[in-house]
Design an enzyme around this catalytic site. Sequence first.
Site, short mmCIF file in Angstrom:
data_model
loop_
_atom_site.label_atom_id
_atom_site.label_comp_id
_atom_site.label_asym_id
_atom_site.label_seq_id
_atom_site.Cartn_x
_atom_site.Cartn_y
_atom_site.Cartn_z
N GLN A 662 0.98 -1.08 0.11
CA GLN A 662 0.18 -0.09 -0.11
C GLN A 662 0.74 1.32 0.18
OE1 GLN A 662 -3.37 0.35 -0.27
NE2 GLN A 662 -3.22 -1.57 -0.93
N HIS A 665 1.65 2.83 -3.37
CA HIS A 665 0.59 3.54 -4.20
C HIS A 665 0.87 5.19 -4.34
CE1 HIS A 665 -2.61 0.78 -5.41
NE2 HIS A 665 -2.62 0.39 -4.22
N GLU A 731 -9.50 0.85 5.02
CA GLU A 731 -9.76 0.43 3.54
C GLU A 731 -9.61 -1.44 3.53
OE1 GLU A 731 -8.97 1.07 -1.22
OE2 GLU A 731 -7.68 1.73 0.32
N HIS A 732 -8.33 -1.73 3.79
CA HIS A 732 -7.96 -3.09 3.95
C HIS A 732 -7.39 -3.43 5.37
CE1 HIS A 732 -6.82 -1.41 -0.31
NE2 HIS A 732 -7.37 -2.74 -0.55
N ASP A 765 -6.77 -7.51 -4.75
CA ASP A 765 -6.74 -6.47 -5.63
C ASP A 765 -7.04 -6.94 -6.92
OD1 ASP A 765 -6.46 -4.22 -4.12
OD2 ASP A 765 -4.28 -3.91 -4.33
N HIS A 824 -55.58 11.66 3.41
CA HIS A 824 -54.98 10.35 3.72
C HIS A 824 -55.98 9.26 4.61
CE1 HIS A 824 -51.20 12.22 2.95
NE2 HIS A 824 -50.64 10.99 2.94
#
Length: 836
Positions: A662, A665, A731-732, A765, A824
């Site tokens: 990660q 990235h 996220e992970h 992934d 109603h």
Amino acid sequence: MPVFLPLLDGADSALYPALSRIGPTILTAPTGPFPDGSYILLDGPAYDGDLVASYLDQGAQKVIVPLAWAKELVDTIPNDRIILLLDAGAFSSVSDTIRAAVSGVLIQSSNLDLDLISSISKFFANSEIYVHAGHTLPARSSIRQIVGINATLVIPAAQLTLDQSTGSQINIADAFTAPLVSDRPDGLFPTVVSSEVGQTLGLVYSSLESVKESILTGRGVYQSRKHGLWRKGETSGATQAVTSIRLDCDSDSLEFRVVQHPPGFCHLNRMSCFGSASGFSALQSTLVSRLQSAPEGSYTKRLFNDATLLRSKIMEEADELCRAETKEEVAFEAADLFYFALTKCVGSGVSIADIEASLDKKAKRVTRRAGNAKPQWSQGTTPAAPAPVPSKPSVDVTASIRMRTADLSVISDSDRAALLRRPVLKSDEMIEKVKPIVSKVRTDGDKALLEFTAKFDRVTLQETCVRAPFSEDAMQIDEDVRQAIDQAYKNIRMFHEAQLDDGPLIVETMPGVVCSRIARPVARVGLYVPGGTAILPSTALMLGVPAQVAGCREIVLATPPRPDGTVSPEVMYVARLVGASSILLAGGAQAVAALAYGTQTVPKVDKIFGPGNQWVTAAKMLVQNDTDALVSIDMPAGPSEVLVIADHTANAAFVAADLLSQAEHGVDSQVVLVAINLTIGHLQQIEDEVDKQAKALERVDIIRESIPKSIIVKSTSLEEAIAFSNDYAPEHLILHLEDAPDVVASISNAGSVFVGPFTPESCGDYASGTNHTLPTNGYARQFSGVNTLSFQKHITSQQITANGLKALGPVVATLADCEGLQAHANAVRIRLAHAA
């Protein structure tokens, strides 16, 4: 497209001045300098790619090459710079690859067969069509007919003249004005007169006679509705030198670009009939005036006379612009720099038009320099600086790459909260930046898309979309890659098919009252696949497979084109696998806008999916809040992140590899290791592995920035570690734990969980079957990752029998009365009375 293209050689130089005012010319392999914007005809026996690049670098607009040359130029020269030279009867033998690799085709024909030209136009639907009819002398009517079917006639120089048209030659001006039509009773043509940089000076009228004289003499000549021919400046001295004359798209009006001499175009002695100039034009006029008449001792005069002072100011303002951060600061400092730079230009006799011409010429180059800074600037210093001042600390490549450390057992609550925070995303600022892009695409559609693609992706396209069925030529990939994609597709599809909600939910809430929920696919979806030079078939799979499984009627992939204007064959192959209906050749905010609002060729979608940079994210957030767009998005997005929980059983090399997967990235990647009672030695092993593995990676420079921002969080128990992870909502989440499968039940906030030592995040992934489009920035507390249900919506229904209403009706009427909504209640009571 030009009205006609003259075909010249070196002996025809006398025609250049007049022809240069009305468009480009074709030159036959010139040996010396040639006018910028020329088309160069190359038809030699041996292919010479260096010669092609040389002509384009020197300013040629396009090269015209035979089929054998075109095949060699595929993927090496931008397609908007290539015209294919072809005999009329051979057009059907051109492959799809060649058609996509050229922007036009020059057809050599023995006559002007309009039906044949029309057929060729349909075959080369996205290309410009040029026709060379040999020695056939074109009449004005022939030129008009050719223009009428969106083609351009090529006329050899021997058939052109500056004198009166004859049976063997046509006057240049007669050829240019052939398509002109007027809807006015007096037969005149509205004419916009602009400066050489495009500032509107005024509106006049032209006749065929005045246009002809302007083309041949290079002077501004118009038609006065009262006094006949009007040779501008003949009495006032405010003459004009004509630089270009163009027809509009309907051939019923003209634009003259001119160099206007003082005092100006307007009879009020102003440059323009529409008021004073502004911006750069106004600044240039002021500086020109100051150069001629500024008093000695004035600041501007000092700048003109003192080259050292002017040089220092340019360098000073450039440095301040580099240091500016906010929008206002950048605009302020850029204005200062432009002032001093234009002062330098005016003092050297350089105009804005000269600068624009230089920019245009540079844009035509097809061979590029590396673009690196010269040594004296590479560290952010100036040559005159007394000592080098680096823009940032130099990197010691031998230094260890280390993470920061925090201990949950000793830090305060506020410090723990700080560990959970992500970097602040300035979403408001980014939304303001993308608003003009989104607005322009919404208003101008395909035109804006093509402009932004040329600006941001540096690719000039002829079309915005590629539609299914996709060409086999566009999907040529290595067999091992194909097999890998096929296996990933199979796994992802199997997992996402299992999620499909394909049956109604039916519940009888009370006798005679049946409630149902029915799943329906989102009809039209847009899938954003980041790309350009990158190859990302994995994202196309992760978004396309669940859309296909859910049964979405229309699947539009959007991805930035590569430098040659194409999409990577791997992504094209996936697009076919998942049943995409079209591929939008655009990226960034402009792609999001096109998907949200639709254009002339891009289908409007109902929901947009996919990761992207901050421009893409901001645009998605903007359009989902616009009720006119009626579009939703998958989730907010931020930098990639991973949290690893490790205990005494963790393999140090595995943990380090997961952290780095990660960290590579981007410099803003979020990487956290939660260590449960790890010994000093064990932690040291992990850090040593991070350092060793990172230095062996190509993206080590990114990791040098992201890893020092990353954190090792020491924990004293599994429960404490899980609590921290759930608060962080990564996220992970990777579990390097002794009883990893049993821990999953305790995880409440995470995008995707990777269980055990042999489950690297990379598998999720690419190919395990789960989806890699996941919530970041802590949004795993509220959002799921992309799944099959993301591409479905649910409709509820209810069916009530008469007996059911007898039981339920009084309950409803009572609640409606309580809220004061009598209509109603009446809708129930009127039925109960009828059923009684």
